[in-house]
Design a protein around this motif. Structure first.
Motif, short mmCIF file in Angstrom:
data_model
loop_
_atom_site.label_atom_id
_atom_site.label_comp_id
_atom_site.label_asym_id
_atom_site.label_seq_id
_atom_site.Cartn_x
_atom_site.Cartn_y
_atom_site.Cartn_z
N UNK A 67 0.07 -8.29 -6.81
CA UNK A 67 0.05 -9.06 -5.58
C UNK A 67 0.56 -8.22 -4.41
N UNK A 68 1.63 -7.48 -4.65
CA UNK A 68 2.21 -6.69 -3.57
C UNK A 68 1.25 -5.60 -3.11
N UNK A 69 0.69 -4.86 -4.07
CA UNK A 69 -0.21 -3.76 -3.70
C UNK A 69 -1.48 -4.30 -3.03
N UNK A 70 -2.01 -5.42 -3.55
CA UNK A 70 -3.19 -6.01 -2.92
C UNK A 70 -2.88 -6.45 -1.50
N UNK A 71 -1.71 -7.11 -1.34
CA UNK A 71 -1.33 -7.57 0.00
C UNK A 71 -1.20 -6.39 0.95
N UNK A 72 -0.64 -5.30 0.44
CA UNK A 72 -0.47 -4.11 1.26
C UNK A 72 -1.82 -3.54 1.69
N UNK A 73 -2.73 -3.42 0.72
CA UNK A 73 -4.05 -2.87 1.03
C UNK A 73 -4.81 -3.75 2.02
N UNK A 74 -4.83 -5.05 1.74
CA UNK A 74 -5.55 -5.96 2.62
C UNK A 74 -4.91 -6.01 3.99
N UNK A 75 -3.58 -5.98 4.02
CA UNK A 75 -2.88 -5.99 5.30
C UNK A 75 -3.24 -4.78 6.13
N UNK A 76 -3.33 -3.64 5.44
CA UNK A 76 -3.72 -2.42 6.14
C UNK A 76 -5.11 -2.55 6.74
N UNK A 77 -6.01 -3.17 5.98
CA UNK A 77 -7.37 -3.33 6.51
C UNK A 77 -7.39 -4.26 7.71
N UNK B 83 4.00 -10.43 4.93
CA UNK B 83 4.99 -11.32 4.35
C UNK B 83 4.76 -11.46 2.84
N UNK B 84 3.50 -11.56 2.47
CA UNK B 84 3.16 -11.68 1.04
C UNK B 84 3.61 -10.43 0.30
N UNK B 85 3.49 -9.31 0.98
CA UNK B 85 3.91 -8.05 0.38
C UNK B 85 5.41 -8.04 0.12
N UNK B 86 6.15 -8.69 1.02
CA UNK B 86 7.61 -8.72 0.86
C UNK B 86 8.06 -9.71 -0.19
N UNK B 87 7.29 -10.80 -0.35
CA UNK B 87 7.69 -11.83 -1.31
C UNK B 87 6.59 -12.08 -2.34
#
Lengths: 406, 119, 152
Positions: C67-77, C115-119
């Motif tokens: 979840x964290x890595x996906x959130x990070x990747x999607x957030x970057x996009x 936020x999802x990446x953090x939690x």
């Protein structure tokens, strides 16, 4: 019953990882963009690789010649060298993409930096190759890759509109260039030549003779058939979940989302695990294919069964290809992008490596009574025509769609 | 396939894999020496120095730059036809590789091969 | 044609080619209605994907690292899309409002994914983020509707 089981295991091991990152990426995107409309292209490509593999395996078993031996014999030095250069470039891109894929999955599982995983992944591959015999390597990735059947389970769990799915198996040609690009992409991802080059050299590594021809046919039909089933499942589940939401899968992690949705964390882990084994197997297959091709073309001693002492140049070239793959994977380009290029360029180069095999497979002076019969010949030539058309259309479509960006 | 009979030189002999008497792979038939009238095969030629001969104009020039001139005994080797034992799916030789100067690239005695970590 | 004449023709052909290329590439950076449309659609797609990830977190049916890595990747996009939309110059004058709204939505999505990446293991957070992402996605869809309404 026991023999069926044994045969099945043999088939699974023979293919060693049914899907690679190209299949994962293109099939998931195809489902997300076009729902079930590209299923026919998946089937077309799957039959294509079965045809190519069966011929190559038969040629290897009967005449003792792997693909690049055939290529040099039939095309001569000049065109053979062209085929070698094209094939090596494509294989390098593929190795890089697969190594990148391994790193992405490890990152998703353990959240440590991608570049670290590219290197640790490569080291793990070297250890596996060094410690396990050829058959053991294939079994490891083959059985591990089976775990990806969680995708098939997910399809049945979600129960899509089967009528619409069935309709997707009927060939249709939408006029949009993006659709045509994905026809090429899905087909090319299913018919990656390195798979066949690896398979034919593998036949010689295992000491195949004419007695193995039935096994060869089973491997080609059922082994690649399993890959086809998995690819079809990917398109369906992606079409089911992503298409209505308008999701555009551009990351490898997205491929596992449907399994997470259906089966929670277990589904996610099975999916990621299956992807890891498939992509790992593909990394080995593609890097070996690059070394096989080089050594066979130049006449060097080659083969995993020889060991590094008897085939030093072959072994060294394999390590060099891995290193180059690591370098490209580390270059900062998204492995999913590298994959798109490796798949598209591979179909451009495909006619050069396919035609000599087709010709030798039909040549009685090489094959005696095992030369192509009517059916094999017809299928072989039909597919050659298809491959030529797609190879000519590939780059224009790549440019017209801005690399599948639409 | 018998040596004394007819063979399709380009279709079956040229570019064929060569194996020594012990079955080691030692290169491919990169060129063939024909002498006399009518021409008879007198030797097989092997080596990177011969590659430029097989390529068209511009590619040949580039290849010549990379492989250097033909240095007989080094990047171009001559296998007398008498040393060929049999022709089937490979060209089988009567002698071992070392006796003919072949297979040096994979020879464990060569300095660069010795430097590889597993040797 | 003589040798030098052929050379001159080659030179002017090259010049023409470069001129056309320059003309085509100068289009980069300008945002046509179509491209604005695509940009906002991809925002909607990102939000949808983010929802799926957040949903997994909310049900405690996913792995936190995933979840964290996906959130990070999607957030970057999403961030990348925001920058693209913000930097580009609008071709069609009437769509300035939509562009502003799109940039705002992109920022919102990127923030939610951060936020999802953090939690990534917090179910309550996952639930909230899933809801907000759905709203953000709806906003993006509304912008797309406005744009197609504007189109002639």
């Amino acid at each position: 019953m026991k023999t069926i089981f044994k045969i099945a295991l043999g088939i699974i091991a023979a293919i060693g990882g049914f899907l690679d990152i190209g299949d994962l990426v293109f099939n998931t995107q195809a489902g997300a963009l076009f729902r079930y409309d590209l299923l026919w292209a998946v089937v077309l490509g799957t039959i294509g690789i079965a045809v190519y593999a069966e011929m190559s395996g038969r040629v290897a078993a009967v005449s003792g010649r792997p693909v690049f031996d055939v290529i040099r014999m039939r095309l001569g030095f000049g065109f053979g060298l062209l085929a070698l250069i094209a094939s090596t470039l494509v294989n390098l891109l593929t190795v890089a993409a697969e190594l990148g894929g391994i790193a992405i999955v490890l990152e998703l599982l353990f959240d440590a930096p991608y570049s670290m995983f590219v290197i640790t992944g490569a080291i793990a591959l070297v250890l596996i190759v060094a410690l396990l015999p050829f058959g053991g390597i294939e079994r490891l990735f083959g059985y591990g890759g089976l775990v990806l059947f969680v995708v098939v389970a997910t399809v049945f769990h979600q129960n899509p509109d089967w009528g619409a799915v069935a309709h997707g198996f009927v060939p249709s040609l939408d006029s949009s260039t993006l659709y045509l690009y994905f026809v090429v992409g899905v087909f090319a991802a299913a018919l990656m030549p390195y798979e066949v080059h690896f398979y034919s050299s593998g036949a010689i590594e295992e000491g195949w003779t004419e007695e193995n021809l039935k096994e060869n046919r089973l491997n080609a039909l059922l082994g690649y058939g399993i890959g086809g089933v998995l690819s079809v499942a990917l398109v369906i589940i992606s079409g089911y979940l992503f298409h209505p939401l308008g999701v555009e899968p551009s990351d490898l992690g997205t491929v596992a989302l449907p399994m997470q949705g259906a089966f929670g964390e277990t589904g996610l882990l099975l999916a990621l695990g299956g992807i890891l084994f498939c992509v790992g197997g593909a990394a080995i297959d593609s890097s070996f294919a690059a070394s096989y091709n080089l050594a066979q073309f130049l006449g060097w001693e080659w083969g995993r069964y020889q060991g590094p002492r008897k085939a030093p140049r072959f072994t060294a070239s394999w390590l060099v290809f891995l290193l180059l793959g690591i370098a490209i994977a580390q270059s900062g380009i998204n492995p999913v992008e590298i994959t798109e290029y490796s798949v598209v360029f591979s179909v451009v180069a495909l006619p050069l490596t396919y035609l000599p095999v087709l010709l030798i497979a039909g040549d009685r002076s090489f094959m005696s009574e095992h030369a192509n019969g009517r059916i094999a010949s017809a299928l072989g030539w039909i597919y050659f025509a298809v491959i030529v058309v797609l190879s000519l259309a590939a780059i224009p479509l790549l440019l017209a769609t801005n690399g599948g960006g639409g | 396939m018998r040596r004394e009979g007819e063979i399709y030189v380009v279709h079956r002999l040229l570019d064929e894999q060569i194996c020594d008497s012990e079955g080691r792979r030692v290169g491919r038939v990169d060129d063939i020496e024909l002498r006399g009238n009518p021409p008879r095969i007198t030797a097989l030629l092997v080596g990177e120095g011969l590659y430029p001969r097989r390529l068209p104009g511009w590619a040949a020039r580039l290849a010549r730059r990379i492989s250097g001139p033909e240095t007989w005994g080094s990047n171009a080797l001559r296998i007398p036809w008498e040393d060929v034992d049999d022709l089937s799916s490979t060209v089988k030789l009567r002698k071992k590789a070392e006796d003919l100067g072949l297979g040096e690239g994979d020879d464990p005695q060569r300095w660069i091969v010795r430097r590889l970590p597993w040797n | 044609m003589t040798g030098t004449g052929r050379k001159r023709a080659g030179c002017s052909a090259l010049g023409l080619f470069l001129a056309i290329a320059a003309l085509l590439f100068s289009g980069c950076g300008d945002l046509s209605n179509d491209e604005l449309n695509r940009g906002v659609e991809s925002l909607s797609a990102l939000a949808a994907q983010g929802q799926l990830v957040a949903n997994g977190v909310a049900r405690d049916a996913t792995k936190t690292t995933y979840a964290r890595v996906m959130a990070r990747t999607l957030g970057g996009e999403a961030e990348h899309e925001a920058e693209k939309l913000a930097d580009a110059t609008i071709e069609e004058p009437g769509t300035e409002d939509q562009r502003h709204a799109a940039v705002a939505v992109a920022g919102e999505i990127s923030g939610l994914l951060s936020e999802l990446q953090t939690f990534p293991g917090d179910e309550r957070h996952g639930e909230l983020i899933e809801k907000h992402l759905e709203e953000a996605g709806e906003k993006a869809d509304a912008i797309v509707a406005q744009l197609s309404g504007d189109a002639p």
